[in-house]
Design an enzyme around this catalytic site. Structure first.
Site, PDB file in Angstrom:
ATOM      1  NE  ARG A 162       4.929 -23.619  24.746  1.00  0.00           N
ATOM      2  CZ  ARG A 162       4.121 -23.322  25.759  1.00  0.00           C
ATOM      3  NH1 ARG A 162       2.866 -22.980  25.515  1.00  0.00           N
ATOM      4  NH2 ARG A 162       4.558 -23.375  27.003  1.00  0.00           N
ATOM      5  CE  LYS A 204      20.032 -20.951   7.627  1.00  0.00           C
ATOM      6  NZ  LYS A 204      21.443 -20.626   7.307  1.00  0.00           N
ATOM      7  CD  GLU A 231      23.473 -13.629   0.057  1.00  0.00           C
ATOM      8  OE1 GLU A 231      23.594 -14.758  -0.449  1.00  0.00           O
ATOM      9  OE2 GLU A 231      23.793 -13.372   1.235  1.00  0.00           O
ATOM     10  CE  LYS A 268      17.929 -19.475   1.385  1.00  0.00           C
ATOM     11  NZ  LYS A 268      18.186 -18.201   2.073  1.00  0.00           N
ATOM     12  CD  GLU A 279      22.993 -23.725   7.631  1.00  0.00           C
ATOM     13  OE1 GLU A 279      24.157 -23.345   7.719  1.00  0.00           O
ATOM     14  OE2 GLU A 279      22.013 -22.991   7.831  1.00  0.00           O
ATOM     15  NE  ARG A 325      18.692 -23.336   4.621  1.00  0.00           N
ATOM     16  CZ  ARG A 325      17.515 -22.924   5.126  1.00  0.00           C
ATOM     17  NH1 ARG A 325      16.643 -23.815   5.562  1.00  0.00           N
ATOM     18  NH2 ARG A 325      17.224 -21.648   5.175  1.00  0.00           N
ATOM     19  CG  ASN A 349      26.232 -21.299   5.512  1.00  0.00           C
ATOM     20  OD1 ASN A 349      25.401 -20.418   5.684  1.00  0.00           O
ATOM     21  ND2 ASN A 349      26.151 -22.488   6.100  1.00  0.00           N
ATOM     22  CG  HIS A 392      26.955 -16.131   3.970  1.00  0.00           C
ATOM     23  ND1 HIS A 392      26.995 -16.289   2.606  1.00  0.00           N
ATOM     24  CD2 HIS A 392      25.837 -15.406   4.240  1.00  0.00           C
ATOM     25  CE1 HIS A 392      25.934 -15.693   2.080  1.00  0.00           C
ATOM     26  NE2 HIS A 392      25.238 -15.149   3.033  1.00  0.00           N
ATOM     27  CG  HIS A 402      27.696 -13.890   8.703  1.00  0.00           C
ATOM     28  ND1 HIS A 402      27.012 -15.056   8.959  1.00  0.00           N
ATOM     29  CD2 HIS A 402      26.852 -13.120   7.983  1.00  0.00           C
ATOM     30  CE1 HIS A 402      25.819 -15.003   8.407  1.00  0.00           C
ATOM     31  NE2 HIS A 402      25.697 -13.834   7.811  1.00  0.00           N
ATOM     32  CG  HIS A 457      24.197  -9.821   4.685  1.00  0.00           C
ATOM     33  ND1 HIS A 457      24.897 -10.607   5.566  1.00  0.00           N
ATOM     34  CD2 HIS A 457      23.681 -10.681   3.759  1.00  0.00           C
ATOM     35  CE1 HIS A 457      24.813 -11.886   5.212  1.00  0.00           C
ATOM     36  NE2 HIS A 457      24.080 -11.943   4.116  1.00  0.00           N
TER      37      HIS A 457
END
Length: 366
Positions: free
Chosen positions: A121, A143, A185, A225, A235, A239, A243, A246, A250, A262
């Site tokens: 956990r 993330k 990026e 960021k 997000e 946030r 994206n 993306h 993606h 990527h």
């Protein structure tokens, strides 16, 4: 050393940026972690270059180190690979008082972070990103993710590290393609931010110039960021700006089945999304050629036959940003002026089809 403090509701930590930092990494880590077992996770590309240096420092500092080397590449972000890592941690008797260090690029960081967030956990986690993409993007923000056959990053968690150590010297071991993938990026963030940051990237014409200016490019990207993450950790609002490029990127990356990195897919996605919203009347900006020029200046791709694929919209349906029958699109009204617009998926499909056929869209994105 540049230190960027990240203050979140349930956790505070630092991002430390300095050339040569990995040579004193154990000293930095000892400032936040007491002696413990450490799973030092890296991949087959990074291990021959940096694993011995980092491992020996940690051992000398009193840590018990279990090095774990995974196959390099996106395929390692899988449920099968995560099960193998859980088994290794259990076999070495790791407890929730121990920790995980990610020494590698985005794949290593995503996978190691997911393992740290879920084993018992949650156990302590530190990022040492070695690629430009990881240094400016994936290591910052908490993330973690695994891929599924249906799409990228569909299994994951938000899990903040205890420390991020960024050493621009790692970049000297990257090949040009990897370096440029990370730079995509940077262009994304600079376009969102505008100002002197955007002015800086418009002057960059080669991979050599990226390396020469890497430290300041990293600092500005990470600072931007970090501010976004502190304002919106999970997000739910601001946030989502990160994206930009993306949504389509993606989908193209998944369809490319490993032939696009990527950052290359993001580069294609930046241009495709900006072109889509401009052609569809969502903005009167005319930034598509501006962004294209900046990306093309260093040799990044800005178009792909995959944008015409019948499967593109199917991939968009699996986007994590979908909200029922709608998706939030991020675009620019001007450099430094990003916007978020929720549109129906059916409208997006119509506009993608119009781009494919060359006909006028049957509905606007507004």
């Amino acid at each position: 050393m540049v230190i960027i403090d990240v203050h979140l509701t349930q956790k505070n930590y630092q991002i430390r940026i300095q050339s040569g930092l990995y040579h004193i990494c154990a000293e930095q880590i000892a400032q936040v972690w007491t002696p413990r077992q450490i799973a030092l996770i890296t991949d087959t590309n990074v291990a021959p270059l940096y694993l011995e240096t980092v491992e020996s420092q940690l051992i000398q500092a009193g840590y018990q180190v279990t090095p774990i080397i995974i196959p390099a590449g996106e395929t390692s972000k899988s449920l099968d690979q995560s099960m193998a890592l859980y088994s290794q941690l259990a076999a070495a008797n790791f407890t929730r008082h121990d920790g995980v260090i990610a020494l590698g690029g985005g794949v290593v960081g995503d996978l190691a972070g997911f393992i740290a967030s879920t084993y018992m956990r949650g156990i302590a986690f530190i990022q040492m990103p070695t690629s430009l993409l990881a240094q400016v993007d994936s290591s910052v923000g908490g993330k973690t993710a695994l891929d599924l056959p249906a799409g990228k990053n569909l299994v994951g968690s938000f899990y903040q590290p205890d420390l991020i150590l960024i050493d621009p010297d790692f970049l000297t071991s990257l090949d040009q393609r990897q370096l440029l993938a990370g730079y995509a990026e940077i262009v994304k963030v600079a376009a969102l931010n505008g100002g002197t940051f955007w002015q800086q990237v418009t002057g960059i014409q080669s991979a050599h110039m990226i390396l020469a200016q890497a430290e300041t490019l990293i600092q500005q990207s990470v600072y931007y960021k970090a501010q976004i993450v502190m304002a919106d950790e999970k997000e739910s609002n601001q946030r989502q700006l990160l994206n930009y490029g993306h949504t389509i990127g993606h989908a193209v990356e998944t369809l490319a089945n490993g032939s696009l990195m990527h950052g290359e897919a993001v580069s294609i996605g930046l241009v495709a999304m900006q072109h889509l919203v401009e052609q569809s009347g969502l903005t009167e900006a005319h930034l598509t050629p501006v962004i294209t020029t900046v990306l093309n200046a260093v040799g990044l791709p800005t178009d792909s036959p995959l944008l015409m694929s019948d499967r593109l919209f199917t991939q968009l349906l699996h986007d994590k940003k979908n909200q029922g029958d709608a998706i939030n699109l991020v675009y620019l009204d001007a450099i430094g002026v990003p916007k978020i617009q929720s549109i129906p998926l059916t409208t997006l499909a119509a506009n993608l089809f119009s781009k494919k056929t060359g006909n006028q869209p049957t509905d606007t994105l507004q």
